[in-house]
Structures are given as structure tokens and as C-alpha cells.
Design an enzyme around this catalytic site. Sequence first.
Site, PDB file in Angstrom:
ATOM      1  N   LYS A 675     113.709  98.424 -53.372  1.00 59.64           N
ATOM      2  CA  LYS A 675     112.761  98.365 -54.485  1.00 59.64           C
ATOM      3  C   LYS A 675     111.341  98.421 -53.928  1.00 59.64           C
ATOM      4  O   LYS A 675     110.828  97.439 -53.392  1.00 59.64           O
ATOM      5  CB  LYS A 675     112.939  97.072 -55.280  1.00 59.64           C
ATOM      6  CG  LYS A 675     111.967  96.949 -56.457  1.00 59.64           C
ATOM      7  CD  LYS A 675     111.965  95.562 -57.037  1.00 59.64           C
ATOM      8  CE  LYS A 675     110.865  95.404 -58.067  1.00 59.64           C
ATOM      9  NZ  LYS A 675     109.516  95.782 -57.595  1.00 59.64           N
ATOM     10  N   GLU A 756     108.447  87.433 -45.295  1.00 57.71           N
ATOM     11  CA  GLU A 756     107.118  87.376 -44.673  1.00 57.71           C
ATOM     12  C   GLU A 756     106.131  87.246 -45.817  1.00 57.71           C
ATOM     13  O   GLU A 756     106.027  88.128 -46.669  1.00 57.71           O
ATOM     14  CB  GLU A 756     106.857  88.638 -43.851  1.00 57.71           C
ATOM     15  CG  GLU A 756     105.684  88.509 -42.883  1.00 57.71           C
ATOM     16  CD  GLU A 756     104.356  88.888 -43.517  1.00 57.71           C
ATOM     17  OE1 GLU A 756     103.610  87.957 -43.901  1.00 57.71           O
ATOM     18  OE2 GLU A 756     104.064  90.065 -43.632  1.00 57.71           O
ATOM     19  N   CYS A 790      98.039  90.708 -45.047  1.00 58.60           N
ATOM     20  CA  CYS A 790      98.423  89.309 -44.914  1.00 58.60           C
ATOM     21  C   CYS A 790      97.855  88.716 -43.633  1.00 58.60           C
ATOM     22  O   CYS A 790      97.688  87.505 -43.507  1.00 58.60           O
ATOM     23  CB  CYS A 790      99.938  89.160 -44.941  1.00 58.60           C
ATOM     24  SG  CYS A 790     100.778  90.132 -43.672  1.00 58.60           S
ATOM     25  N   GLU A 886      94.838  81.921 -50.150  1.00 60.75           N
ATOM     26  CA  GLU A 886      94.825  83.331 -49.765  1.00 60.75           C
ATOM     27  C   GLU A 886      94.151  84.142 -50.860  1.00 60.75           C
ATOM     28  O   GLU A 886      94.488  84.026 -52.038  1.00 60.75           O
ATOM     29  CB  GLU A 886      96.250  83.847 -49.541  1.00 60.75           C
ATOM     30  CG  GLU A 886      96.284  85.282 -49.047  1.00 60.75           C
ATOM     31  CD  GLU A 886      97.686  85.778 -48.772  1.00 60.75           C
ATOM     32  OE1 GLU A 886      97.866  86.509 -47.799  1.00 60.75           O
ATOM     33  OE2 GLU A 886      98.597  85.429 -49.544  1.00 60.75           O
TER      34      GLU A 886
END
Length: 997
Positions: A675, A756, A790, A886
Site C-alpha cells: 500500500k 520506523e 524523519c 515532531e
Amino acid sequence: MVQDLEKRIKETGLQIYQLIEGDAPSVFKKEFWSGKIMDWCMRNEAFKVEMFRFVDVFPSLSSSVSVAKHIQEYFCRPEQDFPSSLQWGLKLVSPNSLVAKVATKAISDNITGMARQFIVGEDARDALPVLKKLRKEGFAFTADLLGEAVVSETEADEFYQRYIDLFDTLAKEQSKWKPLGNSNSDLDWGFSPKINVSIKPSAMYSQMNARAFDYSVEAALKRLRPIFRKAKQIGAAVLLDMEHTGLKNLTLAMFKKLLEEPEFQDYEQAGIVIQAYLKDSEQDLRELIDWARVRERRITIRLVKGAYWDQEVILARQQNWEIPVFTNKYETDANYEKLARILLENHQYVSFACASHNIRSISYVWEVAKELGVPNGRLEFQILYGMAEPVRNALRKVGLPLRLYAPIGQMLPGMAYLVRRLLENTANESFLRQSFAEGAAREQLLRNPLELLAENPTLPEKVYSAPEYGDKGIFTNEPVIDWTIAENRTRFAAALEKVGKELGRKIPLYIGGREVLTAEEIISTNPNQPSQVVGRVAAATLKEAQMAVEVAKQAFPAWRDTPARERAEVLFKAAEVARRQRMELAALQVYEVGKNWSEADADVTEAIDFLEYYGREMIRLAKQRRMGRAPGETSHLFYEPKGVGAVIAPWNFPLAISVGMTAAAIVTGNTVVYKPASLSPITGAKVYEIFQQAGLPAGVLNFLPGPGGAIGDFLVTHPDIAFVTFTGSMEVGLRIIELAARTPEGAMGVKSVVAEMGGKNAIIIDSDADIDEAVVHTLYSAFGFQGQKCSACSRVIVLEENYQKFVDRLVQAAKSINIGPAVNPETYMGAVIDEQAQRKIMGFIEQGKKEGRLLLSRDDVDMPGHYVPLTIFADIRPEHVLAQEEIFGPVLAVIKVKDFTEALQVANSTRYALTGGVFSRSPENIARAKKEFRVGNLYINRGCTGAIVERHPFGGFKMSGVGSKAGGPDYLLQFMVPRTVTENQMRRGFAPPEEEC
């Protein structure tokens, strides 16, 4: 004829040696820093490394305590075997003690004195007495301005003004100088201007980049043009220096373009450098001469051997590019002579500045010039100030026109220059070292380098120790594009044009190798131009998701039982497919996710690396491992795949991470429902197509784009899904982990998750950091790809001793980067991925205005798309939202701390542990960071983004990840289950011999 020339060269060389009898350069004299320093640098490589690193860091140390502390760290470590006399009595004393202060004062004076051996003054006025003295002694000069690396347009303006001030200062003085060489004209030796200045092209534009070749040339010429105008006005000579290879072609282009302008077509006092250690130097030289011949004009060419050898070799090896320099000294020496003859044969178009300390090279040039009848005014000799005084004095005695390369600048920015000079002096193959320190035979030093090359051929490159993978050899990373090569720039621009014409295509689902259309579509648009549709992709519903899982389940047994080597071969074929399409694959990402040219190319090379590396790793892991050695028994451990996996990919690395996760699952024998992110489905389709073209059997990989809310939870909780691999935000990752933990009825195993997630990554700037490097790497780590990684740096933690200088330069550098559409080669930063991300990041910016002090907001940019201003905040505290959450955008928080201990505490104070960086030249603090800065990937003296497969296995812990390191030796283990088969081989008291077990 050749033998006769060689005889004359040796006679001339011996004559020069006789004139320097008993003399030695100051750098090799006994009084040079207590007599032992340079001697030890030449005899002890470990000491040399520490010595030159200490000299490099020394100017940034602001107190005697810091100096003493660094001396102890560099020279007094227990594992070192340096004489006590070279520890300066500081091994056991406190850095605060009187003994330490006295010692550091003496050492500081010695280093300052050493720098003055090579640098004529801090600025033009300070240098005038030395320059006047040199001229009285019969030496001309070329002035070179040293300085910090130009990281901002403000600094480029300052450098430009320094050049203008230098010309003005020298212009006021030149009328007082008698021409050299008893000339009847006002020119030295009757042909050379008294004022001669060497220009660093890198100082002319802070964002110089071969990728944006024409743009960079034009930007540099805006400052270079008035400098040349000033030089022409006062009758001075200007020469463009040649720096590292990345700037070579840019420098050549700006030189030619400027001199083709009507204003400078009659200016014949301009010159440029050719570096003989470059393999393509002959081609560059011949093209320059042809260019001058066609335009019927004269230029000056300074021929040097080259001062960046170590840097060129290391960078090429890091990038897996061809090494651009000769790796054998004799090749460089021979090439120097070859190029010198070409220059002398074309003296009607070029004036030759022979820059060398090598008496063989000087003698060769002198004798060939006489043989060819080169007229006066076409040849001069040049030597570095402070490097080879006996040679320069000898050349003056024989009446040759001699110019000294005279650096001007402050000590701190001059250290890089000083270290290069020290490296030259102490290198094993240094001509000066061999002549004056080691006393090599003069006849040997005067031999033809071609003879020496025949006796000492170039050895093949050594390959670092790496695991072998049978007939696949060792793994090597795919090289990124070298933008200095014009063909690469042209090909990428063509790929952008080609892909741009193909945008808008419709793409189906692929289930079991068959196309499946749906009523709903996902529309992918260009973040820099939202009205531009990149493509339309079918959107799966639960019906198609169930179909994909069932097909993958049916395909699993056959794929599981396919030999590992055959599965690996599919990956190797896929890598070849990606290589053939790499330009188009990168161009697509420029449009779909807004990556600039370099970021997009790096994503493709990483995808290729994953395919090559995981294929080799599967071959390694497929070998059964014998466990134990008990007689009469065999026990083997081996791995088999888990089953059907769901791969849920991110949009920010739409090819690399998608390929990496998918390849790992497939090569280990699993089947996959893939996906892709809904923001990058067109690139996701390319992932499927690459594997399809590589011959992957139908049903092993199934392409299932669709909204996460509609099919994501279904896949994660499906009883036939054995594992989920996810890269994305912490919030989504935690939800996947929670859902996957609920084992559904009918499940045949416990579902595993490889996740992750996010990061709140920090870079620490120590009090002794190299600010030039720290600013550039922090800027890229924070704002490369708009901060949408990230691994991106969102916190920079700066020790107060360095705080203001670092912050000032960081802000000015951030003001200077180019912001615009990703399709433009000069673009550093573009728009963020979509409107939702734009709103979220803007919310964080508003929060930052409440928590801290706004240092910079790039609201000056007028561009369409989902643009967010590049933003930097100061006075952020560790507990603030901006220091904890973040953001995934171009927002950087600057945090001031007192010392390195506090810096580590702040760096570790978030719930994330993904990447981090430290800029420090303190061995003790670097060692502490390695131990105490607890992140998955820690980078010392480089940025915290850009992990490379195999070199930097990537992944974090705490809330940054669940699983092993992508691109590392244990990553594939997460996609398999270990099995052990033990066989008792005893039969009626008999067992096969041990070697057959």
C-alpha cells in the site's frame, strides 16, 4: 635530442642545488617550533594526525584552559606512545594550573609564529610592510585573500569588498614601487603589472552548485565583473584560483564567459589555474588554448600540481566516483612536464606561470623554454610564500622572474590553508621533505618522472574489508549523479521534460498480475503547482483488499519454496531496471513529492542499493548454519519466510523506502500486499512495475493504493497477514502496533510489526566546532527537502561559547538559500507535500512565536503551491512544544546550553531516539557523545540526514522505531522465522564419521 635535453635539465638542476647549498626552508630548520615538531610529524603518522588536527582547532579555542584541555586530549591519551617532551608537561596537570597556562602560552606563540611563516598579514594594510620587503628583495607577489567558507550572500558581499579594498590599498602604493628586473617601463621585468591578485571563485557566490551550472556562473559574475573592472582600471592582473574539482568546470566557464564580454575582450592581464594532478587537465588546457587562439587574445595560465589531493581522493571514494586525480606522484610530475611543454609551445596565446618548488620541474620548464625560444614576458616562476625560501633565493640569483603566492587573512580562517601547507611539507613524497629533511640524492630527485613511473607503477586501488557474497562479489553503493558533468545535467533536464509530458496517466490496481479498476480514484498533484495533476490511481476498497490478501496467500507456498538464490536474482534484475530508468524515476519525484534534483536522485540510488544489498544478504543468510559439534548428531539452524506481509509505505521517500521494505519481504520468501502512500501513488506504481519487469511471479507483489482509513486497518488486523512493515508518523505507527497486537480469531500466528516512526533530532554544536562545516550541514539537515525527513534536524543545541557566532552565520546562510519550484536546478527548498501539512506546520510556527524569539522567517518568497516559510526560532527551552514535538517541516529551534553535559541532557530529553549529530573537535566530547547521545544513528562532524545503505544502517528506538536497522546486516531477519533441525544419526551404536555429519 631527448637525451641532450635530459642532460641539460640535470645540469641546470644541479646548478640550482649548488646555489642552495647548506640552506633549508624555515619549516625544516631546527628552531621551527622547538625543533622536534616537524621532525616527529614526518617520522610518526599518528603524531602528525593529532598535530595537524590540533593546529586546525587551535584558533577556535578562546582560553588557555581550552588550549590545555585540548592538548591533553590530543597528545596525552593513555593509548598513545608519544614522548613526554611532546606532551609539553601537561599530561598530569590540571588545565587550570599555572603550569598549563605557561605551557599553552608558549604553544600558542609557536603556532601563531608558524602561521606567520605562511601568511603575510591579516589584511591588506597589515600585509604591506611584508609585500614591500619582498619587492625590495626582488620578488613580485600575487595576493590571495584567505577567509572563512562563504556560506551566505552577506559573507560573499564581505569577501567582494575585501577584494575591492585590497585593490584600492595596493593601487595607492604601486607608484612608489620600483619595477623589478631593471625594467625601463612601469611593469615588472618589462611585462608584468606590479599588482597581481588571485581570486577564489567560491567566494563570489555562496550557493555555488554545479547542478545549477548556468545560474551559479551568472550569480558569481555579478561580483566578479566589478572586480575585473577595478583591476583593469588600475592596471592590475587578476587570476582565478582553482579549488576542488566540484568547482573546476564552473571556474573555467565563468572565466571564459567574463572575458568574452565586450568590456574585457581587450583585457590581457587575466589568468586561471590548471592543476596537473587532475586526469582531465590536458583536455582543459587544450580547450583554453584553443579558446584563446580563436579569439586572438592572450591569457595567463598558472600551472600547479594541486593542493587538494587527499580531499579529492576521499570524496571520490565516498561517492564511488572515478578518482579525478592521479594517485601516483610520478604521474602528476610527468603530466606537469607534458602540460608545461604544451604551454610553452603556445606562448603566442598564453603566458605561463610555472608554480612549483620541485627543482626537476623548474629545470625542465627553464630548459624547454630555451629550446623553444620562448620570448621574454611569456614565462615566470611562482613559489608559495614561506614554503621554499632556498629555492626562491636560488631562482632570484640566476635572474628568473619570480612571484610569491602571498596569502592575506586572519589566523582562524587561515588554518585550513596552513594545514594544507603542512601536509605538503610532511608528505612522504614531498619534494621539499626529500630534499631538505631526508637528504635524498640530487641525481635521483632530478630523474625523469617517466622513468620513475616505469619503476614505480600505479598500484590498483585497495578495496576495504567487506563481506564477500560468492560470485556477486562485495556490495558497493550506487553512485549519485555527478553534476559537474554537463551530460548528466542535460540528461536530467531531458528526463524532466519527458516525464512532464507524460503526467496525468491513469493507473489501475495490480492484484495477481492483473489490472483492477475501481470507481474511486486517488489524484496525485504537484505540491509546487497543485493545479498540475501528476496522475490518477485506482483507490482500493475492502473488496480489493481482501482479494489482494487472498492472492498473496495463494502465491506464498510456491514463492517460499523458490530457492533463495533465485529470489535474490529477481532483486538484482530489479536493480538493473531501476538503473536504466534512474533519471525518469528521479524526475517523477520532482513532480510528485517536490524533491529537488539531488534529493530525488539520492532516493533512486538508495532504492538500487537496497535491491543489491538485500539480494546479497539473502544469499548469505540462506546458508544453513551448523550448531554444536556433538558426535552422532547434526543440528542446523536456518530461516524461512513468515507468510503474507502488508507493506505500508511513506510519501517522503516514495521509491527508496517502498523498494527497501518490499524487497526485504520478497527476497526472504514472503508475498506482499503493498500500500503506497496516497500522496505518492504514481511513484508507488513504479515500484510495482520495476519488480514486474524484473520477472517477479504474479501474486508475489500486489499493488493496492487506497485511503488508510478504508483499507489500512483491514490489512493490519487481517488474520492472514503475518507481519506489517510500516514507515511513517509515531501516531499511525502506534495505532498499527496496537491493532496488530490483537490476535484475531482464526489467525495462524502472532503478527509482528516492523515500524520506523518519527524523530525529534538534534545537532550539538560544541564550543570548538568547525563553524564553516557546522552551519552548512545543520542547514541541510534542517531544510533539505523542506525538513520532511524523519531524520531531519529540528533542534540545534549550541554551547554558549560559540552561540552567537554560529547563530548569526546560520541565519545569514538560511537567508541565502534558493527557494522555489523543485524543477529548477538552483532550488534548495520548495513547497511542502500538501495543504494539510502546510496548515499543521504553520500551527507549529505560531506556537513557536509564543515560546521563543523569531530569528528568521523566509516570507520574502513569492511562489505557488503549499509553501511554508523557512523558520528559525531562538530562546527555545527543552520543555517547549517546539523542542518536543515532531514538526516534519522547515522549522528549526535553537537551544543555548552552558556546557557539553547540558547539551547531552537536552539532546536526550525527548521520547524519540532516531538520529543526532555532534560538531566537535574535542576527542573527549566525541567519545562521550558516542556513549551518551542515545539515538539510533549518531553522526559526528556531518549532518544527521542521508543514511547510506550498508554504511549507515538506519533506524531508531524509544518512540522512533520497533525493529532492526534498514540497510543493515540483521534487517532481513525480521521477515523470517528461525528453525532448527536436529538429527540423531546413531544406528545400533554406529554413527557416520564426524566430517560427514
